[in-house]
Design a protein around this motif. Structure first.
Motif, PDB file in Angstrom:
ATOM      1  N   ARG A  43       0.824  -1.222   0.000  1.00  0.00           N
ATOM      2  CA  ARG A  43       0.000   0.000   0.000  1.00  0.00           C
ATOM      3  C   ARG A  43       0.853   1.265   0.000  1.00  0.00           C
ATOM      4  N   HIS A  44       2.011   1.234   0.680  1.00  0.00           N
ATOM      5  CA  HIS A  44       2.885   2.404   0.702  1.00  0.00           C
ATOM      6  C   HIS A  44       3.561   2.609  -0.649  1.00  0.00           C
ATOM      7  N   VAL A  45       3.942   1.511  -1.284  1.00  0.00           N
ATOM      8  CA  VAL A  45       4.603   1.609  -2.593  1.00  0.00           C
ATOM      9  C   VAL A  45       3.609   2.100  -3.640  1.00  0.00           C
ATOM     10  N   LEU A  46       2.367   1.650  -3.557  1.00  0.00           N
ATOM     11  CA  LEU A  46       1.342   2.122  -4.488  1.00  0.00           C
ATOM     12  C   LEU A  46       1.187   3.637  -4.414  1.00  0.00           C
ATOM     13  N   LYS A  47       1.157   4.163  -3.193  1.00  0.00           N
ATOM     14  CA  LYS A  47       1.037   5.615  -3.014  1.00  0.00           C
ATOM     15  C   LYS A  47       2.301   6.323  -3.484  1.00  0.00           C
ATOM     16  N   MET A  48       3.444   5.758  -3.132  1.00  0.00           N
ATOM     17  CA  MET A  48       4.731   6.369  -3.463  1.00  0.00           C
ATOM     18  C   MET A  48       4.925   6.478  -4.978  1.00  0.00           C
ATOM     19  N   LEU A  49       4.583   5.421  -5.698  1.00  0.00           N
ATOM     20  CA  LEU A  49       4.765   5.406  -7.151  1.00  0.00           C
ATOM     21  C   LEU A  49       3.542   5.899  -7.910  1.00  0.00           C
ATOM     22  N   ASN A  50       2.431   6.032  -7.197  1.00  0.00           N
ATOM     23  CA  ASN A  50       1.170   6.453  -7.803  1.00  0.00           C
ATOM     24  C   ASN A  50       0.804   5.539  -8.972  1.00  0.00           C
ATOM     25  N   VAL A  51       0.798   4.226  -8.696  1.00  0.00           N
ATOM     26  CA  VAL A  51       0.437   3.234  -9.703  1.00  0.00           C
ATOM     27  C   VAL A  51      -0.672   2.343  -9.156  1.00  0.00           C
ATOM     28  N   SER A  52      -1.300   1.612 -10.074  1.00  0.00           N
ATOM     29  CA  SER A  52      -2.363   0.682  -9.681  1.00  0.00           C
ATOM     30  C   SER A  52      -1.742  -0.617  -9.174  1.00  0.00           C
ATOM     31  N   PRO A  53      -2.522  -1.413  -8.455  1.00  0.00           N
ATOM     32  CA  PRO A  53      -2.021  -2.712  -8.010  1.00  0.00           C
ATOM     33  C   PRO A  53      -1.557  -3.605  -9.172  1.00  0.00           C
ATOM     34  N   MET A  59       5.365  -4.698 -12.588  1.00  0.00           N
ATOM     35  CA  MET A  59       6.732  -4.250 -12.305  1.00  0.00           C
ATOM     36  C   MET A  59       7.507  -5.327 -11.543  1.00  0.00           C
ATOM     37  N   ARG A  60       6.825  -6.005 -10.618  1.00  0.00           N
ATOM     38  CA  ARG A  60       7.458  -7.104  -9.879  1.00  0.00           C
ATOM     39  C   ARG A  60       7.822  -8.232 -10.826  1.00  0.00           C
ATOM     40  N   ILE A  61       6.866  -8.638 -11.661  1.00  0.00           N
ATOM     41  CA  ILE A  61       7.062  -9.763 -12.584  1.00  0.00           C
ATOM     42  C   ILE A  61       8.199  -9.476 -13.559  1.00  0.00           C
ATOM     43  N   LYS A  62       8.275  -8.248 -14.054  1.00  0.00           N
ATOM     44  CA  LYS A  62       9.316  -7.873 -15.017  1.00  0.00           C
ATOM     45  C   LYS A  62      10.673  -7.639 -14.354  1.00  0.00           C
ATOM     46  N   GLY A  63      10.697  -7.642 -13.016  1.00  0.00           N
ATOM     47  CA  GLY A  63      11.950  -7.416 -12.308  1.00  0.00           C
ATOM     48  C   GLY A  63      12.381  -5.960 -12.286  1.00  0.00           C
ATOM     49  N   GLU A  64      11.444  -5.059 -12.493  1.00  0.00           N
ATOM     50  CA  GLU A  64      11.756  -3.628 -12.514  1.00  0.00           C
ATOM     51  C   GLU A  64      12.001  -3.068 -11.124  1.00  0.00           C
ATOM     52  N   ILE A  65      11.429  -3.721 -10.116  1.00  0.00           N
ATOM     53  CA  ILE A  65      11.615  -3.256  -8.742  1.00  0.00           C
ATOM     54  C   ILE A  65      11.966  -4.450  -7.852  1.00  0.00           C
ATOM     55  N   PRO A  66      12.783  -4.219  -6.832  1.00  0.00           N
ATOM     56  CA  PRO A  66      13.134  -5.302  -5.911  1.00  0.00           C
ATOM     57  C   PRO A  66      11.992  -5.561  -4.931  1.00  0.00           C
ATOM     58  N   TRP A  67      11.842  -6.816  -4.531  1.00  0.00           N
ATOM     59  CA  TRP A  67      10.777  -7.170  -3.603  1.00  0.00           C
ATOM     60  C   TRP A  67      11.095  -8.506  -2.947  1.00  0.00           C
ATOM     61  N   THR A  68      10.383  -8.772  -1.882  1.00  0.00           N
ATOM     62  CA  THR A  68      10.429 -10.074  -1.225  1.00  0.00           C
ATOM     63  C   THR A  68       9.033 -10.366  -0.714  1.00  0.00           C
ATOM     64  N   LEU A  82      14.058   3.381  -3.801  1.00  0.00           N
ATOM     65  CA  LEU A  82      14.402   4.781  -4.091  1.00  0.00           C
ATOM     66  C   LEU A  82      15.545   4.868  -5.099  1.00  0.00           C
ATOM     67  N   ASP A  83      16.546   3.989  -4.958  1.00  0.00           N
ATOM     68  CA  ASP A  83      17.657   3.966  -5.919  1.00  0.00           C
ATOM     69  C   ASP A  83      17.165   3.625  -7.322  1.00  0.00           C
ATOM     70  N   THR A  84      16.253   2.683  -7.410  1.00  0.00           N
ATOM     71  CA  THR A  84      15.672   2.302  -8.705  1.00  0.00           C
ATOM     72  C   THR A  84      14.912   3.472  -9.309  1.00  0.00           C
ATOM     73  N   MET A  85      14.149   4.182  -8.479  1.00  0.00           N
ATOM     74  CA  MET A  85      13.395   5.341  -8.965  1.00  0.00           C
ATOM     75  C   MET A  85      14.338   6.423  -9.473  1.00  0.00           C
ATOM     76  N   LYS A  86      15.434   6.664  -8.747  1.00  0.00           N
ATOM     77  CA  LYS A  86      16.400   7.686  -9.176  1.00  0.00           C
ATOM     78  C   LYS A  86      17.022   7.316 -10.511  1.00  0.00           C
ATOM     79  N   ALA A  87      17.387   6.045 -10.668  1.00  0.00           N
ATOM     80  CA  ALA A  87      17.997   5.591 -11.919  1.00  0.00           C
ATOM     81  C   ALA A  87      17.026   5.747 -13.083  1.00  0.00           C
ATOM     82  N   LYS A  88      15.768   5.400 -12.866  1.00  0.00           N
ATOM     83  CA  LYS A  88      14.765   5.532 -13.929  1.00  0.00           C
ATOM     84  C   LYS A  88      14.519   7.005 -14.260  1.00  0.00           C
TER      85      LYS A  88
END
Length: 96
Positions: A43-53, A59-68, A82-88
């Motif tokens: 829920r925090h990442v959704l707000k932070m990136l302003n994207v839909s679920p 993004m997770r499936i494509k490996g665009e963002i790290p997750w566990t 945050l590092d990924t967002m800066k790079a993009k």
């Protein structure tokens, strides 16, 4: 079943044991910097990136963002995100 009574000595011994375990845990945590890493929930990442679920899932499936994942809950390492967002952001600004 016999009733047992804890004496002051028992309580003091237990207190010392707990203090020792807390100190040991703090030493382990200070030697392992990744244990201090902050994780965000979906829920925090959704707000932070302003994207839909669905977009976040893509993004997770494509490996665009790290997750566990723990159970059914997804966690995202805040610093890596945050590092990924800066790079993009840098990549997008050089393409313009």
């Amino acid at each position: 079943m016999a009733n047992e009574i804890a004496t002051r000595a028992d309580i003091a011994q237990l207190t010392e044991l707990i203090k020792g375990l807390i100190k040991q845990n703090q030493q382990i945590a200070s030697n392992n910097p990744s244990s201090n890493e902050e994780f965000l929930r979906t829920r925090h990442v959704l707000k932070m990136l302003n994207v839909s679920p669905n977009k976040l899932s893509d993004m997770r499936i494509k490996g665009e963002i790290p997750w566990t994942q723990v159970g059914d809950t997804f966690f995202y390492p805040k610093k890596a995100l945050l590092d990924t967002m800066k790079a993009k952001t840098r990549q997008a600004s050089t393409e313009v």
